[in-house]
Design a protein around this motif. Structure first.
Motif, PDB file in Angstrom:
ATOM      1  N   THR A   1     -13.133  -5.444  -1.837  1.00 54.07           N
ATOM      2  CA  THR A   1     -12.402  -4.309  -2.548  1.00 54.07           C
ATOM      3  C   THR A   1     -10.873  -4.721  -2.382  1.00 54.07           C
ATOM      4  OG1 THR A   1     -12.207  -2.966  -0.539  1.00 54.07           O
ATOM      5  CG2 THR A   1     -14.000  -2.616  -2.296  1.00 54.07           C
ATOM      6  N   GLU A   2     -10.138  -4.122  -3.000  1.00 54.47           N
ATOM      7  CA  GLU A   2      -8.792  -4.316  -3.153  1.00 54.47           C
ATOM      8  C   GLU A   2      -8.127  -4.201  -1.617  1.00 54.47           C
ATOM      9  OE1 GLU A   2      -6.384  -3.235  -6.655  1.00 54.47           O
ATOM     10  OE2 GLU A   2      -8.288  -2.470  -7.126  1.00 54.47           O
ATOM     11  N   GLY A   3      -8.686  -2.998  -0.677  1.00 52.27           N
ATOM     12  CA  GLY A   3      -8.180  -2.778   0.295  1.00 52.27           C
ATOM     13  C   GLY A   3      -8.170  -3.905   1.368  1.00 52.27           C
ATOM     14  N   VAL A   4      -9.253  -4.782   1.198  1.00 50.40           N
ATOM     15  CA  VAL A   4      -9.359  -6.092   2.023  1.00 50.40           C
ATOM     16  C   VAL A   4      -8.128  -6.802   2.189  1.00 50.40           C
ATOM     17  CG1 VAL A   4     -10.329  -8.223   2.156  1.00 50.40           C
ATOM     18  CG2 VAL A   4     -11.899  -6.268   1.984  1.00 50.40           C
ATOM     19  N   LEU A   5      -7.416  -6.787   0.880  1.00 45.42           N
ATOM     20  CA  LEU A   5      -6.235  -7.696   0.649  1.00 45.42           C
ATOM     21  C   LEU A   5      -5.018  -7.333   1.039  1.00 45.42           C
ATOM     22  CD1 LEU A   5      -7.192  -9.036  -3.044  1.00 45.42           C
ATOM     23  CD2 LEU A   5      -7.725 -10.102  -0.781  1.00 45.42           C
ATOM     24  N   LEU A   6      -4.922  -5.865   1.466  1.00 42.30           N
ATOM     25  CA  LEU A   6      -3.813  -5.438   1.936  1.00 42.30           C
ATOM     26  C   LEU A   6      -3.387  -5.637   3.520  1.00 42.30           C
ATOM     27  CD1 LEU A   6      -4.023  -1.674   0.766  1.00 42.30           C
ATOM     28  CD2 LEU A   6      -2.173  -3.644   0.121  1.00 42.30           C
ATOM     29  N   GLU A   7      -4.339  -6.325   4.340  1.00 42.06           N
ATOM     30  CA  GLU A   7      -4.168  -6.894   5.836  1.00 42.06           C
ATOM     31  C   GLU A   7      -4.153  -8.383   5.900  1.00 42.06           C
ATOM     32  OE1 GLU A   7      -5.836  -4.422   8.688  1.00 42.06           O
ATOM     33  OE2 GLU A   7      -6.504  -2.803   7.186  1.00 42.06           O
ATOM     34  N   ARG A   8      -3.395  -8.737   6.609  1.00 42.41           N
ATOM     35  CA  ARG A   8      -3.145 -10.300   7.010  1.00 42.41           C
ATOM     36  C   ARG A   8      -3.582 -11.225   5.696  1.00 42.41           C
ATOM     37  NH1 ARG A   8      -7.099  -9.268  11.614  1.00 42.41           N
ATOM     38  NH2 ARG A   8      -7.964 -10.830  10.775  1.00 42.41           N
TER      39      ARG A   8
ATOM     40  N   LYS B   1      -0.933   2.009   7.985  1.00 41.44           N
ATOM     41  CA  LYS B   1      -1.299   0.694   8.473  1.00 41.44           C
ATOM     42  C   LYS B   1      -1.298  -0.614   7.591  1.00 41.44           C
ATOM     43  CE  LYS B   1      -4.410  -1.537  11.868  1.00 41.44           C
ATOM     44  NZ  LYS B   1      -4.410  -2.669  11.454  1.00 41.44           N
ATOM     45  N   PRO B   2      -1.885  -0.425   6.471  1.00 37.89           N
ATOM     46  CA  PRO B   2      -1.786  -1.620   5.638  1.00 37.89           C
ATOM     47  C   PRO B   2      -0.322  -1.827   5.281  1.00 37.89           C
ATOM     48  CG  PRO B   2      -3.678  -0.489   5.043  1.00 37.89           C
ATOM     49  CD  PRO B   2      -2.898   0.564   5.981  1.00 37.89           C
ATOM     50  N   VAL B   3       0.351  -0.812   5.065  1.00 36.97           N
ATOM     51  CA  VAL B   3       2.028  -1.218   4.672  1.00 36.97           C
ATOM     52  C   VAL B   3       2.677  -1.668   5.940  1.00 36.97           C
ATOM     53  CG1 VAL B   3       4.041   0.080   4.117  1.00 36.97           C
ATOM     54  CG2 VAL B   3       2.182   0.989   2.863  1.00 36.97           C
ATOM     55  N   ASN B   4       2.254  -1.369   7.110  1.00 37.18           N
ATOM     56  CA  ASN B   4       2.927  -1.630   8.330  1.00 37.18           C
ATOM     57  C   ASN B   4       2.639  -3.156   8.640  1.00 37.18           C
ATOM     58  OD1 ASN B   4       4.776  -0.927  10.508  1.00 37.18           O
ATOM     59  ND2 ASN B   4       2.922  -1.143  11.838  1.00 37.18           N
ATOM     60  N   ASP B   5       1.271  -3.730   8.345  1.00 33.43           N
ATOM     61  CA  ASP B   5       0.744  -5.083   8.592  1.00 33.43           C
ATOM     62  C   ASP B   5       1.396  -6.052   7.731  1.00 33.43           C
ATOM     63  OD1 ASP B   5      -0.541  -3.998  10.750  1.00 33.43           O
ATOM     64  OD2 ASP B   5      -2.425  -3.898   9.841  1.00 33.43           O
TER      65      ASP B   5
ATOM     66  N   ALA C   1       7.989  -0.326  -4.320  1.00 31.40           N
ATOM     67  CA  ALA C   1       7.341   0.947  -4.333  1.00 31.40           C
ATOM     68  C   ALA C   1       5.891   0.904  -3.633  1.00 31.40           C
ATOM     69  CB  ALA C   1       6.912   1.384  -5.856  1.00 31.40           C
ATOM     70  N   VAL C   2       5.963   1.801  -2.611  1.00 33.22           N
ATOM     71  CA  VAL C   2       4.644   2.030  -1.733  1.00 33.22           C
ATOM     72  C   VAL C   2       4.050   3.353  -2.001  1.00 33.22           C
ATOM     73  CG1 VAL C   2       3.910   1.855   0.612  1.00 33.22           C
ATOM     74  CG2 VAL C   2       5.494   0.156  -0.222  1.00 33.22           C
ATOM     75  N   PHE C   3       2.767   3.437  -2.094  1.00 31.60           N
ATOM     76  CA  PHE C   3       2.193   4.613  -2.249  1.00 31.60           C
ATOM     77  C   PHE C   3       1.444   5.249  -0.793  1.00 31.60           C
ATOM     78  CE2 PHE C   3       2.956   3.763  -6.469  1.00 31.60           C
ATOM     79  CZ  PHE C   3       3.303   5.086  -7.145  1.00 31.60           C
ATOM     80  N   VAL C   4       1.863   6.207  -0.163  1.00 29.35           N
ATOM     81  CA  VAL C   4       1.384   6.572   1.120  1.00 29.35           C
ATOM     82  C   VAL C   4       1.244   8.132   1.013  1.00 29.35           C
ATOM     83  CG1 VAL C   4       1.675   6.776   3.580  1.00 29.35           C
ATOM     84  CG2 VAL C   4       2.449   4.800   2.728  1.00 29.35           C
ATOM     85  N   GLY C   5      -0.049   8.747   1.034  1.00 27.36           N
ATOM     86  CA  GLY C   5      -0.335   9.650   1.067  1.00 27.36           C
ATOM     87  C   GLY C   5      -0.288  10.501   2.235  1.00 27.36           C
ATOM     88  N   ILE C   6      -0.751  11.968   2.458  1.00 24.07           N
ATOM     89  CA  ILE C   6      -0.707  12.509   3.625  1.00 24.07           C
ATOM     90  C   ILE C   6      -1.716  13.516   3.776  1.00 24.07           C
ATOM     91  CG2 ILE C   6       0.386  14.721   2.795  1.00 24.07           C
ATOM     92  CD1 ILE C   6       1.868  14.266   5.738  1.00 24.07           C
ATOM     93  N   SER C   7      -2.603  13.493   4.844  1.00 25.36           N
ATOM     94  CA  SER C   7      -3.734  14.374   5.278  1.00 25.36           C
ATOM     95  C   SER C   7      -3.189  15.590   6.022  1.00 25.36           C
ATOM     96  CB  SER C   7      -5.048  13.858   5.626  1.00 25.36           C
ATOM     97  OG  SER C   7      -5.592  12.684   4.384  1.00 25.36           O
TER      98      SER C   7
END
Length: 566
Positions: A414-421, A163-167, A237-243
């Protein structure tokens, strides 16, 4: 009911020599039929009389609107089986501000049937079989089990951080990422294994064989490893893992519904255990799910029943204590203390963080009024709370009502905040900065660590995560990373705080490399409010003094002491 008639004569059906029936229509961008006279004579404000749904009830408006929004040059082609040996071909194309549509009704050929069957059972974006085909294949595979040696492994796969990558990069980049992810999944599969796209970033794999428990685990690990390499999207370069959640039939269920539930529970376990991993279903996982649901219900009542409290961990500079970080605690009446790592994700998913965060800010500010004025208060703001509207107004109003000076508050994100909007986030950070509130980038280096964050916004503080501090004494890579972060932060006129500091040797290393502040058990564990007074008294008397940083490390970027001593 009389069928709506177009007032444009060109749209009347026309039968050619081959028996094909053709129809041509022009619509506006709202998908209302347009009269030819309004096109050629430029008559304005003519109210359309017929909508797309009235004219073509078998078409999906969403498909056409999506095509127009994408702005593609090539026309959109659709097909529909009438079930009577005939086929409808529809071609949609943009004409300036208008939309042209050509419909051809013709006899169906063998090739048409194959094309329609493929479209009905495959995802158009990735080319993988879709949910309809998945359901059919799973039911067929389970019915084919004839003995104890036969097994069907079902894997549910979910992309991590899609989702962050998509946004941030946009939906076209997100679509490209899904295509690349589908290809990477398919490349890991063997002869008796098939991948499906169920929806969004959700995929599945069905694997058929004998003695399959170990093989399915191996496949799961192979898939996880395949997603450790980055994806390249437009040079980025985008890092996206998988569960992955794994269930095995007939052991975990012999019908599709039970097997899906088991793999879903295993997927949930994989995500809660840290993501980027494959978990096989175990019966005790159901107990964990039940406990989590109980926590979810209890969490909604925790504020009302006064079950939350705040501990404070000291942050130390060269002159002694610089301030405290507020750490939320939940004391459950039956389960005892619930770690934040457990209940914060639940609160975020259920939309409770804005309410909980407001309570933490207000309570911490009130308690900080009792501290010496030179002490700062650091408060964490979760991504879910940060992205809600009105955050800056709530913080400003709380400071005004309580009377705490804005420059005594440090908001940690955290850095995760900055990935969206991104634009909205920078506006929020700049507004907080204008109010005089300090901004700290927490857990730096553990997530995405884009240097553009530091360029686009002047943070006051960078906090080095304990992951790099824990082995600082003997790991040359951690030393290189921490040393580089300190130099980078100082060059950008930012203060550096090291978290999770536990030994005097770590303090000595950080001191020798100019780290400004330290926080961790080497100073003190988080303290309850009533324990802070005795701790401060001990510090004031010089008893049990922690290994404070040197005078040199405690200088801010302008050469002044960051904090004064107590």
């Amino acid at each position: 009911m009389t069928e709506p008639q177009s007032n444009w004569s060109a749209s009347a059906p026309d039968t050619d020599r081959t028996g094909n029936t053709n129809r041509v229509d022009i619509f506006d961008r709202h998908l209302n039929l347009v009269d030819a006279s309004t096109i050629f004579t430029k008559v304005m404000n003519v109210t359309p009389t017929i909508s797309l749904e009235q004219r073509y009830p078998h078409l999906d408006r969403a498909d056409i609107l999506r095509y127009l929004k994408e702005g593609k040059q090539e026309p959109l082609r659709l097909a529909r089986d009438l079930g009577n040996g005939r086929l409808i071909d529809v071609t949609v194309f943009a004409i300036g501000h208008l939309v042209g549509l050509i419909e051809a009704d013709r006899p169906m050929e063998t090739e048409d049937r194959s094309t329609l069957l493929h479209q009905a059972t495959h995802d158009p974006l990735t080319g993988l079989p879709n949910r309809r085909q998945f359901s059919s294949d799973l039911s067929q595979a389970l019915r084919a089990i004839s003995g104890p040696a036969d097994n069907v492994a079902l894997m549910q796969l979910d992309l991590d951080d899609f989702k962050p990558v998509n946004d941030t990069l946009g939906h076209p980049a997100g679509d490209k990422l899904l295509q690349l992810a589908a290809g990477r999944i398919a490349s890991c599969l063997g002869h008796n294994e098939r991948a499906y796209r169920l929806a969004g970033d959700e995929f599945a794999v069905i694997s058929i064989g004998q003695g399959h428990s170990g093989q399915s685990r191996e496949l799961g690990e192979r898939l996880v490893s395949a997603f450790k390499a980055p994806f390249t999207l437009d040079g980025i370069a985008v890092f996206v893992g998988i569960s992955i959640g794994i269930a095995l039939a007939p052991r975990d269920g012999s019908d599709p519904e039970k097997l899906m539930k088991a793999s879903d529970v295993a997927l949930y376990a994989a995500k809660t255990e840290g993501r980027g991993r494959a978990s096989a279903f175990e019966a005790n996982m159901l107990h964990v799910i039940e406990q989590r649901e109980m926590l979810r219900r209890s969490l909604r009542m925790a504020l009302e029943k006064h079950q939350f409290s705040i501990d404070y961990q000291p942050i130390v500079g060269s002159k002694g204590i610089a301030g405290f970080e507020a750490l939320l605690r939940w004391d459950h009446p039956l389960l005892g203390t619930i770690p934040p790592s457990v209940f914060i994700p639940i609160a975020e998913n259920d939309g409770l963080m804005p309410e909980i965060g407001s309570w933490v800010l207000e309570q911490a500010c009130r308690e900080a009024l009792e501290w010496p004025e030179e002490f700062t208060l650091a408060v964490n703001v979760s991504p879910a709370e940060f992205l809600t509207d009105g955050l800056t107004d709530r913080i400003s109003q709380t400071l005004d009502e309580i009377g705490l000076a804005a420059d005594r508050l440090e908001v940690e994100i955290t850095e995760g905040v900055l990935l969206e909007r991104t634009v909205d986030n920078l506006d929020t950070l700049n507004t907080l900065s204008v109010l005089g509130i300090r901004i700290s980038l927490d857990d730096f280096g553990t997530m995405y660590s884009s240097l553009s964050y530091l360029k686009n916004f002047p943070f006051d503080t960078i906090k080095i995560d304990k992951y790099f501090v824990s082995d600082l004494e003997n790991n040359s890579k951690s030393q290189a990373i921490v040393r580089s972060v300190i130099v980078l932060a100082h060059d950008l006129e930012m203060v550096v705080t090291a978290e999770g500091v536990e030994t005097p040797a770590q303090v000595q290393w950080l001191n020798s490399h100019g780290c400004d502040r330290i926080q961790g058990y080497v100073i003190s564990p988080p303290l309850q409010v009533n324990a802070m007074k005795s701790f401060l008294a001990t510090m004031n008397q010089g008893l049990g003094s922690p290994p404070f940083l040197s005078e040199k490390a405690g200088q801010d970027r302008s050469g002044m002491n960051i904090e004064t001593s107590t």
